[in-house]
Enzyme design. Structure first.
Site, PDB file in Angstrom:
ATOM      1  N   CYS A   2      77.482   1.456  17.505  1.00 18.49           N
ATOM      2  CA  CYS A   2      77.910   1.268  18.900  1.00 18.49           C
ATOM      3  C   CYS A   2      78.336  -0.177  19.156  1.00 18.49           C
ATOM      4  CB  CYS A   2      76.833   1.656  19.899  1.00 18.49           C
ATOM      5  SG  CYS A   2      76.391   3.405  19.858  1.00 18.49           S
ATOM      6  N   GLY A   3      79.240  -0.339  20.095  1.00 13.54           N
ATOM      7  CA  GLY A   3      79.716  -1.660  20.486  1.00 13.54           C
ATOM      8  C   GLY A   3      79.568  -1.849  21.979  1.00 13.54           C
TER       9      GLY A   3
END
Length: 302
Positions: A2-3
């Site tokens: 995830c970012g």
């Protein structure tokens, strides 16, 4: 993986570019989260006594104008819907709780993405670039925004399961990491009246903040409570009407970097998402300390 991306503008001149700059950040984080993407923008506050709601419809033929007419009958005044792809934003002459209750009763097929004064949430399953283009994010201005690119680890890949998660009036949360005690904590929070629309672990963290702040805690106190009550690894970014806050778990398992110039404050999971911002070469950079709350906006910096 995830970012996470967050951008707070200090300069009114940069507000018109907020969507374009956040989009560039999300593209840099696409490889960290190819499953889905989402954003929360803060802009154009509703007048006093009114609220702003963001809605999502899975139907391909949703009649938003008809919904506006129904809302007008129920509450008196409502703005024309501002439609972006599968989402629409309404400004309603009502408090947010009343609008939420009405929507839940009369239109359970719709999903309330956010409610408050200035927050607007948009999200979609699929690649971030497609999301950016379909929702025309580059055209959106505002004072600050959060973004997320998701790689699902423990729940389905759908629009509803995407981040950000709305946590209360003008509050939202994005999360990189995983929580191991979310099922137990979910049951505790449900007994306290907190409702959940998905089975994500991340939405439990959002509900936890809602509960703590409902009980009188400040945002900083609620985030500090996460370190006692949430088991797992996390970097959180939490949006508020005034700015955003960041917290990493006590061992800083998940990456984060922050940067500040005279024009903006930014945070991201990786520096590459900050490097594309104007003036990034002159920014003050640092890695946030584990277990420390950082915040920007009208609230003092931690």
């Amino acid at each position: 993986m995830c970012g996470i991306a967050g951008l707070y503008t200090k300069s009114p001149a940069l507000e018109a570019q907020l969507g374009a700059q956040l989009s560039r950040m999300l593209e840099q984080l696409s490889f960290r989260g190819p499953d889905s993407a989402g954003v929360a923008f803060y802009r154009e506050p509703a007048p006093e006594g009114w609220c702003k709601v963001s809605l999502y419809s899975a139907a391909t033929s949703q009649d938003w104008d008809e919904l506006a007419a129904e809302l007008a009958l129920a509450f008196g005044e409502v703005s024309l819907p501002r439609v972006r792809a599968t989402h629409a934003v309404f400004v309603i002459e009502a408090d947010a709780e009343a609008a939420e209750a009405w929507l839940c009763e009369y239109h359970p097929e719709l999903r309330l993405m956010s409610a408050g004064s200035s927050i607007e949430i948009y999200k979609q399953a699929g690649r971030p670039r497609d999301f950016i283009e379909r929702f025309e994010l580059e055209q959106i201005g505002g004072s600050h925004a959060l973004g997320h690119t998701r790689m699902a680890t423990e729940s389905r890949v759908t629009t509803q399961h995407s981040h950000p998660f709305w946590t209360g009036l003008d509050l939202c949360l994005v999360h990189n990491g995983s929580l191991s005690n979310h099922n137990r904590l979910r049951r505790v929070l449900q007994r306290e009246g907190i409702r959940f629309q998905t089975d994500n672990d991340s939405v439990v963290a959002a509900g936890y903040l809602t509960w703590r702040m409902r009980e009188g805690a400040t945002l900083e106190q609620a985030l500090e409570g996460c370190m006692e009550d949430l088991d797992g690894f996390y970097t959180f970014a939490v949006g508020t009407a005034d700015g955003f806050a960041v917290l990493r778990d006590p061992i800083a398992c998940k990456p984060a970097v922050m940067a500040e110039t005279d024009e903006w404050v930014a945070m991201a999971s990786e520096y590459r998402a900050i490097a594309v911002l104007p003036g990034a070469e002159d920014a003050v950079l640092w890695e946030p300390e584990p277990g420390r709350v950082y915040s920007w906006g009208t609230a003092p910096v931690a």
